[in-house]
Write a protein that holds these residues in place. Structure first.
Motif, PDB file in Angstrom:
ATOM      1  N   ILE A 268       4.117 -28.006  17.124  1.00 50.57           N
ATOM      2  CA  ILE A 268       3.025 -27.598  16.240  1.00 50.57           C
ATOM      3  C   ILE A 268       1.975 -28.704  16.132  1.00 50.57           C
ATOM      4  CG2 ILE A 268       2.458 -27.075  13.837  1.00 50.57           C
ATOM      5  CD1 ILE A 268       3.688 -24.718  15.239  1.00 50.57           C
ATOM      6  N   ARG A 269       2.430 -29.941  16.038  1.00 55.68           N
ATOM      7  CA  ARG A 269       1.480 -31.056  15.916  1.00 55.68           C
ATOM      8  C   ARG A 269       0.559 -31.120  17.142  1.00 55.68           C
ATOM      9  NH1 ARG A 269       1.340 -35.543  12.831  1.00 55.68           N
ATOM     10  NH2 ARG A 269       3.521 -35.395  12.152  1.00 55.68           N
ATOM     11  N   TYR A 270       1.118 -30.966  18.324  1.00 55.82           N
ATOM     12  CA  TYR A 270       0.308 -31.064  19.539  1.00 55.82           C
ATOM     13  C   TYR A 270      -0.755 -29.977  19.584  1.00 55.82           C
ATOM     14  CZ  TYR A 270      -1.070 -31.067  24.424  1.00 55.82           C
ATOM     15  OH  TYR A 270      -1.815 -31.092  25.579  1.00 55.82           O
ATOM     16  N   PHE A 271      -0.360 -28.733  19.312  1.00 51.97           N
ATOM     17  CA  PHE A 271      -1.280 -27.615  19.492  1.00 51.97           C
ATOM     18  C   PHE A 271      -2.161 -27.338  18.276  1.00 51.97           C
ATOM     19  CE2 PHE A 271       1.913 -26.597  22.779  1.00 51.97           C
ATOM     20  CZ  PHE A 271       1.058 -26.482  23.867  1.00 51.97           C
ATOM     21  N   THR A 272      -1.849 -27.956  17.147  1.00 49.22           N
ATOM     22  CA  THR A 272      -2.682 -27.753  15.960  1.00 49.22           C
ATOM     23  C   THR A 272      -3.440 -29.034  15.620  1.00 49.22           C
ATOM     24  OG1 THR A 272      -1.166 -26.070  15.093  1.00 49.22           O
ATOM     25  CG2 THR A 272      -2.702 -27.060  13.540  1.00 49.22           C
ATOM     26  N   GLN A 273      -2.753 -30.005  15.082  1.00 49.33           N
ATOM     27  CA  GLN A 273      -3.439 -31.241  14.702  1.00 49.33           C
ATOM     28  C   GLN A 273      -4.057 -31.929  15.918  1.00 49.33           C
ATOM     29  OE1 GLN A 273      -1.174 -34.723  13.342  1.00 49.33           O
ATOM     30  NE2 GLN A 273      -2.401 -34.693  11.469  1.00 49.33           N
TER      31      GLN A 273
ATOM     32  N   ALA B 268      -0.382 -23.775  10.898  1.00 47.24           N
ATOM     33  CA  ALA B 268       0.374 -24.151  12.088  1.00 47.24           C
ATOM     34  C   ALA B 268       0.200 -23.111  13.195  1.00 47.24           C
ATOM     35  CB  ALA B 268       1.857 -24.295  11.738  1.00 47.24           C
ATOM     36  N   PHE B 269      -0.161 -23.603  14.398  1.00 49.30           N
ATOM     37  CA  PHE B 269      -0.312 -22.743  15.576  1.00 49.30           C
ATOM     38  C   PHE B 269       0.338 -23.426  16.773  1.00 49.30           C
ATOM     39  CE2 PHE B 269      -3.642 -21.272  12.846  1.00 49.30           C
ATOM     40  CZ  PHE B 269      -3.958 -19.974  13.222  1.00 49.30           C
ATOM     41  N   HIS B 270       0.782 -22.594  17.760  1.00 49.03           N
ATOM     42  CA  HIS B 270       1.250 -23.200  19.010  1.00 49.03           C
ATOM     43  C   HIS B 270       1.206 -22.275  20.200  1.00 49.03           C
ATOM     44  CE1 HIS B 270       5.517 -21.613  19.520  1.00 49.03           C
ATOM     45  NE2 HIS B 270       5.194 -21.157  18.334  1.00 49.03           N
ATOM     46  N   GLU B 271       1.318 -20.954  20.053  1.00 50.22           N
ATOM     47  CA  GLU B 271       1.296 -20.062  21.206  1.00 50.22           C
ATOM     48  C   GLU B 271      -0.079 -19.449  21.438  1.00 50.22           C
ATOM     49  OE1 GLU B 271       4.404 -17.169  20.955  1.00 50.22           O
ATOM     50  OE2 GLU B 271       5.991 -18.685  20.997  1.00 50.22           O
TER      51      GLU B 271
ATOM     52  N   TYR C 134      -5.940 -26.847  26.775  1.00 49.27           N
ATOM     53  CA  TYR C 134      -5.350 -25.833  25.891  1.00 49.27           C
ATOM     54  C   TYR C 134      -5.530 -24.425  26.445  1.00 49.27           C
ATOM     55  CZ  TYR C 134      -5.415 -29.861  22.810  1.00 49.27           C
ATOM     56  OH  TYR C 134      -5.231 -31.114  22.278  1.00 49.27           O
ATOM     57  N   SER C 135      -5.941 -24.320  27.706  1.00 47.80           N
ATOM     58  CA  SER C 135      -6.288 -23.011  28.265  1.00 47.80           C
ATOM     59  C   SER C 135      -5.079 -22.102  28.450  1.00 47.80           C
ATOM     60  CB  SER C 135      -7.013 -23.185  29.600  1.00 47.80           C
ATOM     61  OG  SER C 135      -6.185 -23.846  30.543  1.00 47.80           O
ATOM     62  N   GLU C 136      -3.872 -22.667  28.389  1.00 51.72           N
ATOM     63  CA  GLU C 136      -2.665 -21.840  28.529  1.00 51.72           C
ATOM     64  C   GLU C 136      -2.415 -20.967  27.302  1.00 51.72           C
ATOM     65  OE1 GLU C 136       0.971 -24.717  27.395  1.00 51.72           O
ATOM     66  OE2 GLU C 136      -0.716 -25.723  28.347  1.00 51.72           O
ATOM     67  N   LEU C 137      -3.065 -21.283  26.202  1.00 49.37           N
ATOM     68  CA  LEU C 137      -2.799 -20.586  24.952  1.00 49.37           C
ATOM     69  C   LEU C 137      -3.477 -19.215  24.933  1.00 49.37           C
ATOM     70  CD1 LEU C 137      -3.315 -23.528  22.425  1.00 49.37           C
ATOM     71  CD2 LEU C 137      -1.154 -22.619  23.286  1.00 49.37           C
ATOM     72  N   ASP C 138      -2.806 -18.250  24.333  1.00 46.47           N
ATOM     73  CA  ASP C 138      -3.420 -16.947  24.103  1.00 46.47           C
ATOM     74  C   ASP C 138      -4.650 -17.121  23.219  1.00 46.47           C
ATOM     75  OD1 ASP C 138      -1.370 -15.837  25.548  1.00 46.47           O
ATOM     76  OD2 ASP C 138      -0.233 -15.168  23.796  1.00 46.47           O
ATOM     77  N   THR C 139      -5.607 -16.244  23.378  1.00 48.61           N
ATOM     78  CA  THR C 139      -6.894 -16.220  22.654  1.00 48.61           C
ATOM     79  C   THR C 139      -7.786 -17.409  23.011  1.00 48.61           C
ATOM     80  OG1 THR C 139      -6.191 -17.346  20.583  1.00 48.61           O
ATOM     81  CG2 THR C 139      -5.883 -14.944  20.710  1.00 48.61           C
ATOM     82  N   PHE C 140      -7.436 -18.184  24.040  1.00 48.90           N
ATOM     83  CA  PHE C 140      -8.292 -19.310  24.428  1.00 48.90           C
ATOM     84  C   PHE C 140      -9.685 -18.812  24.803  1.00 48.90           C
ATOM     85  CE2 PHE C 140     -10.202 -22.039  27.652  1.00 48.90           C
ATOM     86  CZ  PHE C 140     -10.135 -23.284  27.051  1.00 48.90           C
ATOM     87  N   ASP C 141      -9.755 -17.782  25.644  1.00 52.54           N
ATOM     88  CA  ASP C 141     -11.054 -17.294  26.108  1.00 52.54           C
ATOM     89  C   ASP C 141     -11.908 -16.772  24.953  1.00 52.54           C
ATOM     90  OD1 ASP C 141     -10.379 -17.931  28.702  1.00 52.54           O
ATOM     91  OD2 ASP C 141      -9.692 -15.913  29.203  1.00 52.54           O
ATOM     92  N   GLU C 142     -11.254 -16.183  23.953  1.00 53.36           N
ATOM     93  CA  GLU C 142     -12.003 -15.624  22.822  1.00 53.36           C
ATOM     94  C   GLU C 142     -12.470 -16.693  21.840  1.00 53.36           C
ATOM     95  OE1 GLU C 142      -8.907 -12.472  24.033  1.00 53.36           O
ATOM     96  OE2 GLU C 142      -9.037 -14.652  23.895  1.00 53.36           O
TER      97      GLU C 142
END
Length: 279
Positions: free
Chosen positions: A217-222, A172-175, A253-261
């Motif tokens: 969690i569903r939106y940002f993971t699944q 599960a991920f979201h931030e 999903y660009s608002e999420l941390d680690t997006f660029d990486e």
């Protein structure tokens, strides 16, 4: 969140000396019969700091430590708990991962942390569980559940049915943007997520980021996994190549941390995995 469930929320970034390797969530549950800790931590010093925080809340002893998977930040602090005689539990595949690659994780942590961890060592969990394991202390009933293949070998979640709190771990991920690794199984992860969601938890503590609800969690993971898989299926159907996968528009999903990486790496890894299945 709860009078008995606590979580030290880690940085939503890569482990570093600056964050002391604390880039995942270290949780603990206080019950009548003692304390259960979820994750050994990235190193013994971090585990000791967590223990200090526990002692500020209770004098009860730590009875068990659970490793949520075979990644370094879940198990490299096991030595601290092992030296105190605390039993350590992990899913069987995570134990195999630690046995196979634990020394590599240790070397990376030593390089990052320097002389602070000169005496660090790998301690393999002594209790192996499979898909479900009931763990009971006086005043506490906890289920350890492997919902299926997902982010990494041996993903294990901690379910408190009476409180409907799920310490989900890296399913599960979201931030922060999730990472797809060479041993991630995206198709299975999507299915495993549904098995997890069927519990209908009131609160989800993910592997990274603060407590939230299952819909987030569903939106940002699944949702992210399904989106990326569908885009790559389209590229493969049109005889596209790896460069097309790298160009997928993931800006939703660009608002999420680690997006660029991670965004382009995720697309590339999943493309290679899906392309290989066609051969």
């Amino acid at each position: 969140m709860s009078e008995s469930v606590y979580s030290a929320i880690g940085a939503t970034a890569a482990p570093s000396r600056e964050n002391f390797g604390h880039n995942n969530n270290l949780s603990f549950i206080i019950a009548e019969g003692g304390v259960m800790v979820v994750n050994g931590g990235d190193n013994a010093l971090l585990a000791a700091a967590l223990h200090d925080a526990i002692r500020e809340l209770t004098s009860k002893p730590v009875r068990y430590v659970i490793n949520e998977n075979g990644q370094g930040h879940a198990f490299l602090g096991n030595s601290y708990w092992s030296d105190l005689g605390v039993p350590i539990i992990a899913q069987r595949e995570a134990i195999e991962e630690i046995q196979a690659h634990g020394q590599n994780s240790l070397a990376q942590m030593r390089e990052r942390m320097g002389p602070l961890v000169d005496d660090a060592r790998v301690v393999v969990p002594g209790i192996a569980v499979d898909d479900r394991y009931l763990l009971e202390l006086p005043g506490l009933r906890v289920e350890l559940i492997r919902f299926g293949a997902a982010h990494s070998p041996g993903d294990l979640s901690v379910w408190l049915p009476e409180q409907r709190i799920l310490i989900a771990g890296d399913i599960a991920f979201h931030e922060r943007l999730l990472g797809i690794f060479p041993d991630s199984d995206v198709d299975a992860w999507i299915e495993s997520f549904d098995v997890m969601a069927d519990l209908k938890p009131a609160i989800v503590i993910p592997g990274h980021g603060g407590p939230t609800d299952i819909d987030t969690i569903r939106y940002f993971t699944q949702g992210y996994l399904e989106f990326l898989r569908d885009e790559i299926e389209r590229i493969l159907d049109e005889d596209g190549d790896l460069s097309d996968a790298y160009d997928i528009d993931q800006s939703a999903y660009s608002e999420l941390d680690t997006f660029d990486e991670l965004a382009r790496k995720n697309a590339g890894r999943l493309f290679r995995q899906m392309e290989e299945k066609l051969w």
